[in-house]
Design a protein around this motif. Structure first.
Motif, PDB file in Angstrom:
ATOM      1  N   UNK A 278      53.385  35.306  65.506  1.00  0.00           N
ATOM      2  CA  UNK A 278      54.486  36.206  65.872  1.00  0.00           C
ATOM      3  C   UNK A 278      54.905  37.058  64.681  1.00  0.00           C
ATOM      4  N   UNK A 279      54.955  36.464  63.508  1.00  0.00           N
ATOM      5  CA  UNK A 279      55.318  37.224  62.306  1.00  0.00           C
ATOM      6  C   UNK A 279      54.295  38.327  62.030  1.00  0.00           C
ATOM      7  N   UNK A 280      53.013  38.030  62.221  1.00  0.00           N
ATOM      8  CA  UNK A 280      51.977  39.049  62.010  1.00  0.00           C
ATOM      9  C   UNK A 280      52.169  40.222  62.959  1.00  0.00           C
ATOM     10  N   UNK A 281      52.459  39.924  64.216  1.00  0.00           N
ATOM     11  CA  UNK A 281      52.677  41.002  65.179  1.00  0.00           C
ATOM     12  C   UNK A 281      53.936  41.795  64.838  1.00  0.00           C
ATOM     13  N   UNK A 282      54.975  41.095  64.343  1.00  0.00           N
ATOM     14  CA  UNK A 282      56.190  41.778  63.915  1.00  0.00           C
ATOM     15  C   UNK A 282      55.898  42.712  62.740  1.00  0.00           C
ATOM     16  N   UNK A 283      55.130  42.217  61.780  1.00  0.00           N
ATOM     17  CA  UNK A 283      54.833  43.032  60.596  1.00  0.00           C
ATOM     18  C   UNK A 283      54.032  44.267  60.967  1.00  0.00           C
ATOM     19  N   UNK A 284      53.090  44.114  61.911  1.00  0.00           N
ATOM     20  CA  UNK A 284      52.335  45.287  62.367  1.00  0.00           C
ATOM     21  C   UNK A 284      53.245  46.286  63.051  1.00  0.00           C
ATOM     22  N   UNK A 285      54.180  45.759  63.857  1.00  0.00           N
ATOM     23  CA  UNK A 285      55.129  46.651  64.537  1.00  0.00           C
ATOM     24  C   UNK A 285      56.014  47.374  63.524  1.00  0.00           C
ATOM     25  N   UNK A 286      56.468  46.651  62.502  1.00  0.00           N
ATOM     26  CA  UNK A 286      57.314  47.258  61.457  1.00  0.00           C
ATOM     27  C   UNK A 286      56.533  48.330  60.706  1.00  0.00           C
ATOM     28  N   UNK A 287      55.252  48.040  60.390  1.00  0.00           N
ATOM     29  CA  UNK A 287      54.419  49.034  59.693  1.00  0.00           C
ATOM     30  C   UNK A 287      54.227  50.283  60.547  1.00  0.00           C
ATOM     31  N   UNK A 288      54.081  50.109  61.862  1.00  0.00           N
ATOM     32  CA  UNK A 288      53.884  51.274  62.732  1.00  0.00           C
ATOM     33  C   UNK A 288      55.155  52.119  62.837  1.00  0.00           C
ATOM     34  N   UNK A 289      56.298  51.516  62.526  1.00  0.00           N
ATOM     35  CA  UNK A 289      57.584  52.236  62.560  1.00  0.00           C
ATOM     36  C   UNK A 289      58.022  52.681  61.168  1.00  0.00           C
ATOM     37  N   UNK A 290      57.113  52.611  60.215  1.00  0.00           N
ATOM     38  CA  UNK A 290      57.460  52.954  58.839  1.00  0.00           C
ATOM     39  C   UNK A 290      57.941  54.403  58.739  1.00  0.00           C
TER      40      UNK A 290
END
Length: 355
Positions: free
Chosen positions: A246-258
């Motif tokens: 879940x953290x990995x998916x969150x981090x990818x989502x955060x990176x896409x919203x950078x």
């Protein structure tokens, strides 16, 4: 067949003084070639080595006549003149022998055997390559956990000193939380390569724990939305490893919203056999040509990335939890939806883990 036809012609025109030993030998030694002899009108007279359907000899002759017409239609016959004056003749109709029919299929059998052999070789090579990759990732994970162990221990000791020297400092507890998070990460890496123990846990509590941790560490421009059931959803999980996914998916989502404002939504839907967890964002999205590669080891669209996060997430979900993880939707400039499907049958997943 020409020799056999000539032997039949010799037999049909023979008189009392003709030596028929050779003729009869040629005819009688045919034990494999299907032969039907028909007269000028096309009616079967005799047959040999033909499997006919009939309750009696008359029925067999009618079936033989039908079969002979098929043979003649395909050009499989030899015409023998009986009387040149009356232009009387017989047709010796024939089909391929059993050996010829088998020989016609043997190349396909051989090709099939070769194909199976090649498929086995390719499968073995792919399995060997996959096993080699797994060994590399497992070795890398365990070495990472080992290397993290020493500095984490030192950091824990320093935090204890900070607690004594600065008991009222509000940042020390936060530092302690992050160091404990490092401990959890090291523990996760150490579990890669071995079958983790699964236990019955409330999925909603696990997701809330991850969301609470990430919520304090994301930019204020990102809004987190929880679309979770009000009741408990109890399934079989390894909490530590699943939180990592879940953290990995969150981090990818955060990176896409950078650098942009957006929303990350966590949605849980409970079905009869599965529980679906969707983590969606309104970020940059993934190009359609890259969607099939996002879970491949080493694939990344980031300038600084190893491409291991999603591949490890896939391994944790599919190999350890017997579930599925996939990109449900993605559109460039609109966002991405990752979906995790986990079995909603504790007994089934327990048996799979035991195996």
């Amino acid at each position: 067949m020409e020799v056999l036809a000539q032997a039949m012609r010799s037999l049909s025109v023979a008189d009392d003084n003709t030596d028929l030993n050779l003729v009869l030998k040629v005819i009688n030694e045919n034990s494999t070639i299907p032969v039907i002899v028909v007269d000028k009108s096309g009616k079967a007279q005799i047959f040999r080595n033909v499997d006919l359907k009939g309750r009696n000899y008359a029925d067999s002759l009618r079936d033989a006549t039908r079969r002979a017409a098929i043979m003649k239609g395909s050009g499989r016959f030899v015409r023998i003149s009986i009387d040149d004056r009356t232009h009387d003749y017989i047709d010796v109709c024939y089909d391929d022998s059993v050996i010829l029919k088998r020989l016609a299929y043997y190349p396909y059998v051989q090709l099939g055997v070769v194909f199976i052999f090649v498929a086995i070789v390719i499968f073995a090579l792919l399995a060997s390559k996959k096993a080699e990759h797994n060994m590399i990732w497992v070795g890398l994970s365990k070495e990472t956990a080992h290397q993290l162990g020493t500095p984490i221990s030192s950091l824990l000791a320093w935090i204890e000193i900070f607690k004594e020297d600065y008991p009222k400092e509000p940042l020390v507890p936060e530092m302690e939380k992050d160091v404990k998070r490092l401990q959890i990460i090291a523990e996760r890496f150490s579990k890669i390569g071995s079958l983790p123990a699964l236990c019955s846990v409330n999925l909603i509590d696990v997701l809330n724990h991850v969301i609470d941790y990430m919520e304090k560490r994301i930019p204020s421009s990102i809004n987190l939305i929880r679309d979770l059931p009000d009741h408990d959803v109890v399934i079989m999980l390894n909490t530590s490893l699943f939180e990592w996914v879940v953290e990995n998916l969150f981090k990818n989502a955060i990176d896409s919203l950078s650098g942009i404002k957006g929303t990350i939504t966590v949605k849980v839907t409970e079905f009869t056999d599965i529980v679906s967890i969707e983590i969606s964002d309104t970020g940059k999205g993934i190009k359609s040509k890259d969607i099939s590669n996002v879970f491949c080891p080493g694939f990344t669209t980031k300038k600084r990335g190893w491409g291991l996060g999603l591949s490890l997430a896939k391994r944790i979900v599919e190999d350890y939890h017997k579930g599925k993880i996939f990109v449900k939707y993605s559109d460039v400039g609109k966002g991405t939806v990752f979906c995790i499907e986990l079995p909603n049958n504790p007994k089934l997943i327990s048996l799979s883990s035991a195996d």
